[in-house]
Design a protein around this motif. Structure first.
Motif, PDB file in Angstrom:
ATOM      1  N   LEU A 178       0.831  -1.203   0.000  1.00  0.00           N
ATOM      2  CA  LEU A 178       0.000   0.000   0.000  1.00  0.00           C
ATOM      3  C   LEU A 178       0.866   1.254   0.000  1.00  0.00           C
ATOM      4  N   ALA A 179       1.894   1.267   0.858  1.00  0.00           N
ATOM      5  CA  ALA A 179       2.760   2.436   0.959  1.00  0.00           C
ATOM      6  C   ALA A 179       3.481   2.715  -0.354  1.00  0.00           C
ATOM      7  N   LEU A 334      -1.027  11.385   9.475  1.00  0.00           N
ATOM      8  CA  LEU A 334      -0.954  10.186  10.313  1.00  0.00           C
ATOM      9  C   LEU A 334      -1.938  10.259  11.475  1.00  0.00           C
ATOM     10  N   ALA A 335      -1.921  11.362  12.204  1.00  0.00           N
ATOM     11  CA  ALA A 335      -2.818  11.504  13.355  1.00  0.00           C
ATOM     12  C   ALA A 335      -4.278  11.461  12.923  1.00  0.00           C
ATOM     13  N   PHE A 370       6.387   6.180   4.605  1.00  0.00           N
ATOM     14  CA  PHE A 370       6.486   5.835   6.019  1.00  0.00           C
ATOM     15  C   PHE A 370       5.249   6.289   6.771  1.00  0.00           C
ATOM     16  N   THR A 371       4.691   7.420   6.376  1.00  0.00           N
ATOM     17  CA  THR A 371       3.440   7.894   6.975  1.00  0.00           C
ATOM     18  C   THR A 371       2.324   6.886   6.774  1.00  0.00           C
ATOM     19  N   LEU A 415       2.060   6.898  18.121  1.00  0.00           N
ATOM     20  CA  LEU A 415       1.970   8.122  17.322  1.00  0.00           C
ATOM     21  C   LEU A 415       3.162   9.041  17.594  1.00  0.00           C
ATOM     22  N   VAL A 416       3.526   9.166  18.858  1.00  0.00           N
ATOM     23  CA  VAL A 416       4.662  10.010  19.220  1.00  0.00           C
ATOM     24  C   VAL A 416       5.961   9.446  18.622  1.00  0.00           C
ATOM     25  N   LEU A 417       6.159   8.146  18.787  1.00  0.00           N
ATOM     26  CA  LEU A 417       7.368   7.518  18.251  1.00  0.00           C
ATOM     27  C   LEU A 417       7.449   7.674  16.733  1.00  0.00           C
ATOM     28  N   ALA A 418       6.338   7.417  16.060  1.00  0.00           N
ATOM     29  CA  ALA A 418       6.332   7.537  14.603  1.00  0.00           C
ATOM     30  C   ALA A 418       6.630   8.968  14.187  1.00  0.00           C
ATOM     31  N   GLY A 419       6.075   9.940  14.905  1.00  0.00           N
ATOM     32  CA  GLY A 419       6.320  11.333  14.595  1.00  0.00           C
ATOM     33  C   GLY A 419       7.783  11.701  14.737  1.00  0.00           C
TER      34      GLY A 419
END
Length: 428
Positions: A178-179, A334-335, A370-371, A415-419
């Protein structure tokens, strides 16, 4: 097997073959799409009501702007609507065959174990196994652990996360397909490198959450060790895919996996069992391909919706703005996708909306890909109607509200880690 299931299996196998043939021939990819849509029409009447409603809604919302543009004599990109999600569909269908050659023989799966070591073995073993055979790894471990008593909340969260986190980096998973589809130009090796970092951190956070709940949950965890020898074939296939994609970077990685996985499975089955192995593979295809009709319908409808929405944006002039998207914009995407997933919208629908909007924007493809990887992985855990969460609730009897509440802190930390990692990814 009914005649209808046999027809579905034949159509899905033909669609897969046509899609893979597109890699090495001028055959249009949308031909495979037409065949898959025929199979989807056969499956549609038997879909569960909730899934059927989503499929019909996405199809109607996508087909309407395409029909209007065709009626006005304008280019409606209907070929792209048929083909856009085919790499995703093909990798799901093909990778499912790997369980025939990766699973341990009956009675040799390993016995459930207890304690911190069992927790770590389950996390990393199921995670690595999931990277090759998708959700089958989750079912294998969950079936064994639930044979004596129902899964508890910790076991359910460990298994679900071990599976979904492999989407961050595995080229054999649907999330990567998908990405790469919605972020053309992204580097597979770069995505795998950063995805592995995020997956390992998330696995550690999962174990830490159980440890913080109390010594009893940590010391008393009952897990399912996975034999490392079972990972030899998936590891070989991953290296093979990376090698070929390095030598021929223009080839579609998902379609490459979709071609190699059946060939590898056929070769190993014939080597192990001769013609009986080939018959077993054919029997598996006839039985399992129709069982994946739900995913087929959803992903085809999502692809149609995405292209229809993109055409609508273009007709309204919204696709000509050429905005530049940076880390903060993609973090907002993402969020937003994860929030909508938590409220009930499947991540693939949200990613289709985002992909339709961002395709005309200026954005680093690695960052965008990556998002989408993070959106899918975290969104599946957040979404109450994803296949993973529904399996935990419906198949294994885990209380829905308990699982949802238990996963919420993990979703927020993820979410924080991915950001943070998205800010560190070098431009592609």
């Amino acid at each position: 097997m009914t005649r209808l299931q046999g027809a579905m299996a034949a159509l899905m196998a033909l669609g897969l073959a046509l899609a893979v043939a597109h890699l090495v021939s001028p055959l249009p990819l949308y031909w495979a799409g037409m065949v898959f849509w025929l199979a989807a029409l056969l499956k549609l009447p038997s879909l569960p009501p909730l899934l059927k409603s989503q499929v019909l809604l996405l199809t109607l919302a996508g087909a309407t702007p395409l029909a209007v543009l065709l009626a006005l004599g304008k280019d409606a990109q209907w070929q792209r609507a048929l083909a856009v999600n085919l790499p995703l569909i093909c990798i799901i269908l093909a990778a499912g065959l790997l369980k025939l050659i990766c699973l341990p023989a009956p009675g040799k799966e390993g016995a459930p174990a207890k304690g911190p070591k069992a927790l770590w073995q389950t996390l990393f073993g199921v995670h690595a196994f999931s990277a090759a055979i998708n959700m089958s790894a989750l079912y294998i471990a969950a079936d064994r652990l639930s044979a004596q008593r129902p899964l508890d909340i910790n076991q359910a969260s460990v298994l679900a996360r071990a599976f979904t986190l492999s989407m961050y980096w595995s080229p054999l998973m649907a999330g990567m397909a998908l990405a790469l589809s919605w972020a053309p130009g992204a580097s597979l090796s770069e995505l795998m490198r950063w995805g592995l970092v995020l997956a390992l951190l998330s696995l550690l956070i999962t174990a830490l959450q159980i440890r913080l709940q109390g010594k009893g949950d940590y010391q008393g965890f009952v897990g399912f060790p996975v034999s490392l020898s079972s990972l030899a074939i998936p590891a070989f296939l991953t290296v093979l895919v990376l090698g070929i994609s390095h030598l021929a970077p223009t080839l579609s990685v998902p379609l490459l996996v979709a071609g190699l996985a059946p060939l590898l499975t056929l070769g190993v089955m014939f080597w192990r069992k001769g013609t009986q192995g080939v018959k077993a593979l054919a029997r598996h295809g006839r039985e399992q391909l129709p069982a994946q009709g739900g995913e087929l319908c959803l992903f085809l409808a999502a692809g149609l919706f995405a292209v229809g929405l993109s055409n609508a944006f273009g007709a309204l002039g919204l696709g000509q703005q050429q905005l530049v998207l940076n880390h903060w914009h993609t973090l907002g995407i993402l969020a937003g996708i994860v929030l909508l997933a938590y409220l009930g919208l499947h991540p693939i629908a949200s990613i289709a909306i985002a992909g339709s909007w961002t395709q005309a924007m200026v954005v680093d493809p690695n960052l965008l890909a990556f998002t989408y990887l993070a959106s899918w992985s975290i969104g599946v855990i957040a979404n109450p109607f994803s296949g993973t969460m529904l399996a935990m609730v419906a198949r294994y009897g885990v209380p829905y509200h308990n699982l949802r509440r238990h996963n919420l802190p993990f979703v927020l930390v993820s979410l924080v880690l991915a950001g943070v990692l998205m800010a560190l990814i070098p431009p592609g």
